[in-house]
Design a protein around this motif. Structure first.
Motif, PDB file in Angstrom:
ATOM      1  N   VAL A 313       0.833  -1.211   0.000  1.00 23.52           N
ATOM      2  CA  VAL A 313       0.000   0.000   0.000  1.00 23.52           C
ATOM      3  C   VAL A 313       0.863   1.255   0.000  1.00 23.52           C
ATOM      4  O   VAL A 313       0.580   2.217  -0.729  1.00 23.52           O
ATOM      5  CB  VAL A 313      -0.965  -0.004   1.206  1.00 23.52           C
ATOM      6  N   LEU A 396      -6.224   0.196   5.813  1.00 19.86           N
ATOM      7  CA  LEU A 396      -6.136  -1.161   5.274  1.00 19.86           C
ATOM      8  C   LEU A 396      -7.050  -2.055   6.106  1.00 19.86           C
ATOM      9  O   LEU A 396      -6.930  -2.108   7.325  1.00 19.86           O
ATOM     10  CB  LEU A 396      -4.688  -1.649   5.346  1.00 19.86           C
ATOM     11  N   LEU A 419      -8.467   0.152   1.326  1.00 20.25           N
ATOM     12  CA  LEU A 419      -8.247  -1.115   0.630  1.00 20.25           C
ATOM     13  C   LEU A 419      -8.730  -2.259   1.501  1.00 20.25           C
ATOM     14  O   LEU A 419      -8.323  -2.381   2.661  1.00 20.25           O
ATOM     15  CB  LEU A 419      -6.762  -1.302   0.298  1.00 20.25           C
ATOM     16  N   PHE A 445     -11.500  -1.954  -3.385  1.00 13.95           N
ATOM     17  CA  PHE A 445     -10.949  -0.622  -3.151  1.00 13.95           C
ATOM     18  C   PHE A 445     -12.080   0.391  -3.207  1.00 13.95           C
ATOM     19  O   PHE A 445     -12.735   0.571  -4.242  1.00 13.95           O
ATOM     20  CB  PHE A 445      -9.887  -0.289  -4.201  1.00 13.95           C
ATOM     21  N   VAL A 464      -1.586  -2.762  -6.914  1.00 23.00           N
ATOM     22  CA  VAL A 464      -1.597  -3.615  -5.727  1.00 23.00           C
ATOM     23  C   VAL A 464      -1.714  -5.086  -6.130  1.00 23.00           C
ATOM     24  O   VAL A 464      -0.982  -5.958  -5.625  1.00 23.00           O
ATOM     25  CB  VAL A 464      -2.760  -3.218  -4.786  1.00 23.00           C
TER      26      VAL A 464
END
Length: 478
Positions: A313, A396, A419, A445, A464
């Motif tokens: 990330v 995250l 994410l 996302f 990613v």
């Protein structure tokens, strides 16, 4: 001579105006040392142990476990001696020799900087028929023996708990309410605060008073209608119906209330959109296994999967910095932030929290792993500070630990993106032109459509996924 010092609930930082008492750590009559924690409180962000800056004998506690106190309201009073009262105390001299000034170390949100782990000691009862307890903030105590006698004697109720409730407010006088949350709770339920008798210090109306009134608790000023009017309040008709239906009412307060407010605000203010992609995580897991084999041989800690995603990330945000941002709605500006403070969702017994790894973009994978491990342990033990839970710029969310593949995360306001990582599980996958069983993960996302368009969001997510499928891509971008 000794005097009674009053210690009030300090400012716990981050705009917090109140806290709920979770657990008292001292009793009335107990000797406390300077900077010793006396109560554990829960704010909207964390559970915090609050240390007292005075050393001496606890003469009163204000509030019961479960009560909510506003910042600046009394917590405890302590009889602070001048050093001559060591005779009747069963404990080390430093436990009862307080200073008139206290430590001065009660910091915003973090307790004290010089707290010590001295054991607490209870004062021996000298006489069961001793005199009245100390009540005034400057009441003198003649000797150390009298301090002990007064502190351990049967005391009036007002010295062990908060002062008795005052009569309901007059129609044209001020309402004794500090917390805006209490006011809003009453307003949303059509409750007239002037009809309540507050149970807090100096008649302050607490959240518990409003909740009792809404539940129609007996003995409350609102239980039988507004004083002098003979009319029943609007909420008394709904409470019996709920009870008859067997419904349970759970107050939205503390961490649960903070989560509810933040998620609701995110939905109201942020025009979010979500995209997702499946990725082959087989190579990522193989890379992790090789890393951990080498780390184990060196006696170092292993790298969790979450730390690998954290590293990916930070690399993705370096390539797409517009996603490490927030929106200033008042000035109609997008604010792109220079540092990545990476939050990660953690489920605890007290609810969902999001600890923040500061300056994640400057940390190695091993350093990210160590900090994630520290914050996770603090979250589970309830020792996160408000600073550990604020200031994030990107979140995250590893919901794969719950055994699910996908989700549409709600952005952690005021951030611009999140994410989500699903479980990594064996699935049929076309690999090098042939059908094979591979370790597949779904990535989702969610982004604020004000800060970027779909091309940027799709580029971020694709990068990613490429790093997951081929970790060498990450090395090539460093």
């Amino acid at each position: 001579m000794a005097v009674v010092k009053e210690f009030t609930l300090p400012d716990l930082g981050e705009g917090l105006t109140e806290a709920e008492i979770v657990r008292w750590m001292v009793e009335v009559g107990e000797v406390v040392a300077i900077d010793q924690p006396v109560v554990e409180v829960e704010t909207a962000k964390a559970v915090v142990e609050v240390p007292c800056p005075y050393g001496g004998v606890v003469t009163a506690r204000f509030g019961a476990e479960g009560d909510t106190l506003a910042v600046g309201r009394p917590l405890v009073t302590v009889a602070v001696g001048s050093g001559s009262g060591s005779g009747p105390v069963d404990g080390p001299p430093d436990a009862e020799d307080g200073t008139d000034e206290g430590s001065g170390n009660v910091l915003v949100g973090y307790g004290t900087g010089a707290a010590t782990a001295r054991r607490r000691n209870r004062v021996r009862a000298v006489s069961a028929a001793a005199g009245h307890s100390l009540t005034g903030p400057q009441a003198p105590v003649e000797t150390g023996t009298q301090v002990a006698e007064r502190a351990t004697a049967p005391a009036p109720a007002a010295t062990a708990t908060a002062p008795a409730a005052l009569a309901p407010q007059t129609a044209d006088g001020p309402v004794a309410v500090i917390s805006p949350l209490v006011r809003r709770l009453a307003r949303d339920n059509g409750l007239d605060l002037r009809a309540l008798a507050g149970s807090g210090p100096d008649g302050l109306i607490m959240r518990a008073d409003v909740e009792r009134a809404l539940a129609g608790a007996p003995g409350n000023a609102n239980g039988a209608g507004h004083a002098g009017t003979g009319t029943a309040p609007a909420q008394t008709t709904s409470a019996p119906a709920s009870a008859a239906d067997g419904a349970e009412r759970v107050p939205l307060r503390g961490i649960r209330g903070a989560v509810a407010e933040k998620l609701s605000r995110s939905r109201r203010e942020i025009p979010d959109a979500t995209c997702w992609v499946d990725a082959d995580g087989t190579e990522l897991l193989a890379t992790r296994a090789a890393m951990n084999t080498a780390l184990a041989a060196a006696g170092a800690d292993s790298i969790p999967v979450l730390a690998l995603f954290a590293r990916i990330v930070t690399a993705a945000l370096a390539r797409y910095p517009e996603l490490n941002a927030t929106v200033d709605t008042e000035r109609a500006e997008i604010v792109r932030l220079p540092a990545v403070h990476l939050g990660f969702a953690a489920q605890t017994d007290r609810g969902l929290v999001v600890p923040v790894v500061r300056d994640a973009h400057t940390r190695t994978t091993a350093e990210l792993a160590a900090e994630i491990r520290r914050l996770t342990e603090a979250a589970r033990s309830g020792t996160l500070t408000p600073a550990d839970l604020t200031g994030g710029t990107f979140t995250l969310n590893n919901y794969g630990v719950f055994g699910v593949d996908g989700s549409t995360p709600i952005i952690n306001h005021p951030e611009a993106a999140m994410l989500g990582v699903g479980r990594i599980t064996p699935k049929p996958w076309v690999h090098q032109g042939e059908l094979a069983v591979r370790q597949v993960v779904q990535l989702s996302f969610t982004f604020d459509h004000r800060v970027c368009d779909g091309g940027t969001a799709g580029g971020f997510l694709r990068f990613v996924a490429d790093c997951v499928e081929n970790p060498a891509v990450l090395l090539a971008t460093v």
